[in-house]
Design a protein around this motif. Structure first.
Motif, PDB file in Angstrom:
ATOM      1  N   LEU A 133       0.850  -1.190   0.000  1.00 14.56           N
ATOM      2  CA  LEU A 133       0.000   0.000   0.000  1.00 14.56           C
ATOM      3  C   LEU A 133       0.889   1.245   0.000  1.00 14.56           C
ATOM      4  CD1 LEU A 133      -2.796   1.302   0.178  1.00 14.56           C
ATOM      5  CD2 LEU A 133      -2.653   1.079   2.676  1.00 14.56           C
ATOM      6  N   LEU A 134       0.794   2.027  -1.074  1.00 14.86           N
ATOM      7  CA  LEU A 134       1.613   3.225  -1.208  1.00 14.86           C
ATOM      8  C   LEU A 134       0.967   4.449  -0.574  1.00 14.86           C
ATOM      9  CD1 LEU A 134       2.737   2.820  -4.936  1.00 14.86           C
ATOM     10  CD2 LEU A 134       3.975   2.145  -2.872  1.00 14.86           C
ATOM     11  N   GLY A 135      -0.294   4.336  -0.202  1.00 12.55           N
ATOM     12  CA  GLY A 135      -1.003   5.466   0.384  1.00 12.55           C
ATOM     13  C   GLY A 135      -2.311   5.711  -0.354  1.00 12.55           C
ATOM     14  N   GLU A 136      -2.742   6.938  -0.364  1.00 15.26           N
ATOM     15  CA  GLU A 136      -3.978   7.320  -1.026  1.00 15.26           C
ATOM     16  C   GLU A 136      -3.704   8.443  -2.011  1.00 15.26           C
ATOM     17  OE1 GLU A 136      -6.866   8.237   1.960  1.00 15.26           O
ATOM     18  OE2 GLU A 136      -6.531   6.358   3.053  1.00 15.26           O
ATOM     19  N   GLU A 137      -4.552   8.526  -3.034  1.00 16.16           N
ATOM     20  CA  GLU A 137      -4.351   9.535  -4.068  1.00 16.16           C
ATOM     21  C   GLU A 137      -5.696   9.897  -4.690  1.00 16.16           C
ATOM     22  OE1 GLU A 137      -0.584   9.434  -6.357  1.00 16.16           O
ATOM     23  OE2 GLU A 137      -1.902   9.119  -8.088  1.00 16.16           O
ATOM     24  N   SER A 138      -5.834  11.139  -5.093  1.00 15.63           N
ATOM     25  CA  SER A 138      -7.061  11.614  -5.723  1.00 15.63           C
ATOM     26  C   SER A 138      -6.848  11.744  -7.230  1.00 15.63           C
ATOM     27  CB  SER A 138      -7.467  12.964  -5.131  1.00 15.63           C
ATOM     28  OG  SER A 138      -8.622  13.461  -5.768  1.00 15.63           O
ATOM     29  N   ILE A 139      -7.775  11.175  -8.012  1.00 17.14           N
ATOM     30  CA  ILE A 139      -7.751  11.298  -9.472  1.00 17.14           C
ATOM     31  C   ILE A 139      -9.143  11.718  -9.929  1.00 17.14           C
ATOM     32  CG2 ILE A 139      -7.415  10.119 -11.675  1.00 17.14           C
ATOM     33  CD1 ILE A 139      -5.506   8.211 -10.340  1.00 17.14           C
ATOM     34  N   LYS A 140      -9.210  12.797 -10.667  1.00 19.67           N
ATOM     35  CA  LYS A 140     -10.474  13.304 -11.206  1.00 19.67           C
ATOM     36  C   LYS A 140     -11.533  13.457 -10.114  1.00 19.67           C
ATOM     37  CE  LYS A 140      -8.697  13.234 -15.339  1.00 19.67           C
ATOM     38  NZ  LYS A 140      -8.239  14.496 -15.979  1.00 19.67           N
ATOM     39  N   GLY A 141     -11.087  13.946  -8.950  1.00 21.25           N
ATOM     40  CA  GLY A 141     -12.009  14.255  -7.867  1.00 21.25           C
ATOM     41  C   GLY A 141     -12.441  13.093  -7.008  1.00 21.25           C
ATOM     42  N   LYS A 142     -11.903  11.886  -7.243  1.00 18.05           N
ATOM     43  CA  LYS A 142     -12.252  10.719  -6.438  1.00 18.05           C
ATOM     44  C   LYS A 142     -11.020  10.225  -5.687  1.00 18.05           C
ATOM     45  CE  LYS A 142     -15.134   7.653  -7.949  1.00 18.05           C
ATOM     46  NZ  LYS A 142     -15.781   6.566  -8.741  1.00 18.05           N
ATOM     47  N   ASP A 143     -11.253   9.642  -4.516  1.00 19.97           N
ATOM     48  CA  ASP A 143     -10.162   9.171  -3.670  1.00 19.97           C
ATOM     49  C   ASP A 143      -9.913   7.679  -3.880  1.00 19.97           C
ATOM     50  OD1 ASP A 143      -9.797  11.699  -2.530  1.00 19.97           O
ATOM     51  OD2 ASP A 143     -11.344  11.313  -1.015  1.00 19.97           O
ATOM     52  N   TYR A 144      -8.620   7.330  -3.960  1.00 22.59           N
ATOM     53  CA  TYR A 144      -8.235   5.950  -4.262  1.00 22.59           C
ATOM     54  C   TYR A 144      -7.152   5.448  -3.322  1.00 22.59           C
ATOM     55  CZ  TYR A 144     -10.693   6.599  -8.679  1.00 22.59           C
ATOM     56  OH  TYR A 144     -11.651   6.832  -9.620  1.00 22.59           O
ATOM     57  N   TYR A 145      -7.210   4.127  -3.059  1.00 22.77           N
ATOM     58  CA  TYR A 145      -6.060   3.443  -2.485  1.00 22.77           C
ATOM     59  C   TYR A 145      -5.086   3.191  -3.631  1.00 22.77           C
ATOM     60  CZ  TYR A 145      -9.035   2.341   1.550  1.00 22.77           C
ATOM     61  OH  TYR A 145      -9.854   2.402   2.645  1.00 22.77           O
ATOM     62  N   LYS A 146      -3.817   3.418  -3.365  1.00 17.88           N
ATOM     63  CA  LYS A 146      -2.788   3.241  -4.390  1.00 17.88           C
ATOM     64  C   LYS A 146      -1.894   2.074  -3.972  1.00 17.88           C
ATOM     65  CE  LYS A 146       0.819   6.019  -6.682  1.00 17.88           C
ATOM     66  NZ  LYS A 146       1.460   7.365  -6.684  1.00 17.88           N
ATOM     67  N   ILE A 147      -1.884   1.016  -4.778  1.00 16.48           N
ATOM     68  CA  ILE A 147      -1.209  -0.224  -4.395  1.00 16.48           C
ATOM     69  C   ILE A 147      -0.196  -0.641  -5.451  1.00 16.48           C
ATOM     70  CG2 ILE A 147      -1.549  -2.687  -3.949  1.00 16.48           C
ATOM     71  CD1 ILE A 147      -4.221  -2.013  -2.703  1.00 16.48           C
ATOM     72  N   LYS A 148       0.998  -0.929  -4.997  1.00 14.59           N
ATOM     73  CA  LYS A 148       2.067  -1.437  -5.867  1.00 14.59           C
ATOM     74  C   LYS A 148       2.026  -2.964  -5.876  1.00 14.59           C
ATOM     75  CE  LYS A 148       7.146  -1.750  -6.017  1.00 14.59           C
ATOM     76  NZ  LYS A 148       8.404  -1.362  -5.311  1.00 14.59           N
ATOM     77  N   VAL A 149       2.164  -3.549  -7.055  1.00 11.80           N
ATOM     78  CA  VAL A 149       2.145  -5.008  -7.196  1.00 11.80           C
ATOM     79  C   VAL A 149       3.392  -5.467  -7.950  1.00 11.80           C
ATOM     80  CG1 VAL A 149       0.990  -6.959  -8.309  1.00 11.80           C
ATOM     81  CG2 VAL A 149      -0.361  -5.250  -7.099  1.00 11.80           C
ATOM     82  N   THR A 150       4.110  -6.407  -7.369  1.00  4.22           N
ATOM     83  CA  THR A 150       5.260  -7.029  -8.021  1.00  4.22           C
ATOM     84  C   THR A 150       5.077  -8.546  -7.941  1.00  4.22           C
ATOM     85  OG1 THR A 150       6.563  -7.019  -5.974  1.00  4.22           O
ATOM     86  CG2 THR A 150       6.808  -5.127  -7.457  1.00  4.22           C
ATOM     87  N   PHE A 151       5.981  -9.287  -8.604  1.00  6.55           N
ATOM     88  CA  PHE A 151       5.839 -10.737  -8.683  1.00  6.55           C
ATOM     89  C   PHE A 151       7.146 -11.430  -8.328  1.00  6.55           C
ATOM     90  CE2 PHE A 151       2.911  -8.708 -11.562  1.00  6.55           C
ATOM     91  CZ  PHE A 151       1.718  -9.360 -11.322  1.00  6.55           C
ATOM     92  N   ASN A 152       7.031 -12.588  -7.705  1.00  2.00           N
ATOM     93  CA  ASN A 152       8.194 -13.419  -7.431  1.00  2.00           C
ATOM     94  C   ASN A 152       8.635 -14.125  -8.712  1.00  2.00           C
ATOM     95  OD1 ASN A 152       8.007 -12.788  -4.667  1.00  2.00           O
ATOM     96  ND2 ASN A 152       6.654 -14.542  -4.282  1.00  2.00           N
ATOM     97  N   PRO A 153       9.946 -14.386  -8.859  1.00  2.00           N
ATOM     98  CA  PRO A 153      10.404 -15.139 -10.038  1.00  2.00           C
ATOM     99  C   PRO A 153       9.732 -16.499 -10.144  1.00  2.00           C
ATOM    100  CG  PRO A 153      12.266 -14.136  -8.907  1.00  2.00           C
ATOM    101  CD  PRO A 153      11.064 -13.942  -8.020  1.00  2.00           C
ATOM    102  N   GLU A 154       9.568 -17.173  -9.015  1.00  2.00           N
ATOM    103  CA  GLU A 154       8.927 -18.481  -8.990  1.00  2.00           C
ATOM    104  C   GLU A 154       7.414 -18.306  -9.011  1.00  2.00           C
ATOM    105  OE1 GLU A 154       8.643 -22.520  -9.157  1.00  2.00           O
ATOM    106  OE2 GLU A 154      10.510 -21.358  -9.157  1.00  2.00           O
ATOM    107  N   GLY A 155       6.813 -18.654 -10.127  1.00  2.00           N
ATOM    108  CA  GLY A 155       5.360 -18.539 -10.235  1.00  2.00           C
ATOM    109  C   GLY A 155       4.878 -17.206 -10.749  1.00  2.00           C
ATOM    110  N   GLY A 156       5.801 -16.289 -11.020  1.00  2.00           N
ATOM    111  CA  GLY A 156       5.410 -14.955 -11.466  1.00  2.00           C
ATOM    112  C   GLY A 156       5.306 -14.791 -12.961  1.00  2.00           C
ATOM    113  N   GLY A 157       5.599 -15.861 -13.697  1.00  2.00           N
ATOM    114  CA  GLY A 157       5.461 -15.802 -15.145  1.00  2.00           C
ATOM    115  C   GLY A 157       6.685 -15.240 -15.840  1.00  2.00           C
ATOM    116  N   GLU A 158       6.626 -15.217 -17.163  1.00  2.00           N
ATOM    117  CA  GLU A 158       7.737 -14.752 -17.987  1.00  2.00           C
ATOM    118  C   GLU A 158       8.084 -13.287 -17.719  1.00  2.00           C
ATOM    119  OE1 GLU A 158      10.625 -15.040 -21.143  1.00  2.00           O
ATOM    120  OE2 GLU A 158       9.528 -16.548 -19.980  1.00  2.00           O
ATOM    121  N   ASP A 159       7.061 -12.477 -17.413  1.00  2.00           N
ATOM    122  CA  ASP A 159       7.266 -11.042 -17.200  1.00  2.00           C
ATOM    123  C   ASP A 159       7.209 -10.676 -15.728  1.00  2.00           C
ATOM    124  OD1 ASP A 159       7.374 -10.613 -20.016  1.00  2.00           O
ATOM    125  OD2 ASP A 159       5.184 -10.663 -20.093  1.00  2.00           O
TER     126      ASP A 159
END
Length: 251
Positions: A133-159
Motif C-alpha cells: 500500500l503506497l497510500g492514497e491519491e485523488s484522481i479526477k475528484g475521487k479518492d483511491y487506495y494506491k497499491i504497488k504489485v510485483t511478482f516473485n520469479p517463482e510462479g510470477g510468469g515470464e514477465d
C-alpha cells in the motif's frame, strides 16, 4: 439539574465520536475486497469467452485448474494456442507444432497477458504476488487506495519483473485505473489504463480500457496517476472486450 444532564449527554456523544477511529486496511485486505466486488470465487469455476481485436479467447477455470485458449487465422491457416497449468501447445490446422523453448515462452506470455487483464483484479491474491500500500491519491475528484504489485520469479510468469500500480476506489473498491512498466524485446516503457464501460455478466465484472502513454522520459511509474489527472498523458489505443459470454461451472 436539567442543564447538567444536557452537559453529560453532550460529553457522552463527544466520547463516542472520539472512539470512532478511521478503519485502516492493508494492501491484502483492499485487494481482497476488490476481487470480491468483481465476482470473487465465481471466477474460480467459470468459462469465459470473448473476442479481442482479431482473436477469439476462451478461459476455463475449475478449482485451480485452468485452460487459457487463443484462436485466430493467419492467411488460410487456423492457429489454436492452449496454455494450461503445466504446459503450452500450439496447433496449426489441428496439427501440434513443435516449438523452441523461447517461442513457447513468448506465446505463453502473450496468451496469458490478455486473459490476465480481462479479469482483473482476479488473480492478484496468487502466492507469487506481492502487494504494497503506497497510500492514497485523488484522481479526477475521487479518492483511491494506491497499491504497488510485483511478482516473485517463482510462479510470477515470464514477465515477473514488470511492476504494476492499481488505483482502487475507496468507496466501492473497484479498480478504476492501473499502470505498469514493461521490459520487452521491442523496448522498455510504461502504460496507464483508465477503466470504462463497466458491465456485470452472471455476477462477474468486466471493463474496457483507454490505454495511455507518456513521451516524457522523466516521469516515474508511480506518478502516472497525477500526470493523468493533469491531462498529461496521450491516448494510445483502446482495450475492448467484445461478445463476452460467461458459463458457470458446478452450479
Amino acid at each position: 439539574m436539567k442543564y447538567l444532564y444536557l452537559i453529560l449527554f453532550g460529553l457522552m456523544l463527544f466520547n463516542c465520536k472520539e472512539e470512532r477511529k478511521p478503519v485502516s486496511l492493508s494492501a491484502d485486505e483492499i485487494i481482497t475486497k476488490s476481487i470480491e466486488k468483481a465476482g470473487g470465487k465465481i471466477f474460480d469455476n467459470s468459462v469465459i469467452r470473448f473476442n479481442f481485436r482479431d482473436k477469439y479467447y476462451v478461459a476455463r477455470r475449475d478449482n485451480g485448474q485452468f485452460s487459457l485458449i487463443r484462436m485466430f487465422k493467419v492467411g488460410n491457416d487456423s492457429v489454436f494456442d492452449l496454455l494450461t497449468n503445466s504446459n503450452f501447445d500450439r496447433f496449426i490446422n489441428n496439427s501440434r507444432v513443435i516449438l523452441e523453448d523461447s517461442l513457447k515462452a513468448k506465446f505463453s506470455a502473450s496468451v496469458n497477458s490478455v486473459h490476465y487483464f480481462s479479469v482483473l483484479p482476479y488473480g492478484l491474491n496468487a502466492e507469487a504476488v506481492n502487494k504494497t500500500l503506497l497510500g492514497e491519491e485523488s484522481i479526477k475528484g475521487k479518492d483511491y487506495y494506491k497499491i504497488k504489485v510485483t511478482f516473485n520469479p517463482e510462479g510470477g510468469g515470464e514477465d515477473y519483473e514488470d511492476v504494476f500500480v492499481y488505483w482502487i476506489d475507496k468507496e466501492d473498491f473497484n479498480v478504476d485505473y492501473l499502470a505498469y512498466s514493461y521490459n520487452e524485446e521491442d523496448g522498455v516503457g510504461m502504460r496507464f489504463r483508465e477503466a470504462h464501460n463497466e458491465r456485470y455478466i452472471r455476477g462477474l465484472r468486466f471493463v474496457d480500457y483507454n490505454n495511455y502513454k507518456t513521451d516524457a522520459g522523466s516521469i516515474e511509474l508511480f506518478d502516472l496517476g497525477k500526470t493523468f489527472d493533469k491531462n498529461g498523458l496521450k491516448l494510445l489505443s483502446k482495450i475492448e472486450l467484445e461478445t463476452i459470454e460467461v458459463e458457470l461451472l458446478n452450479q
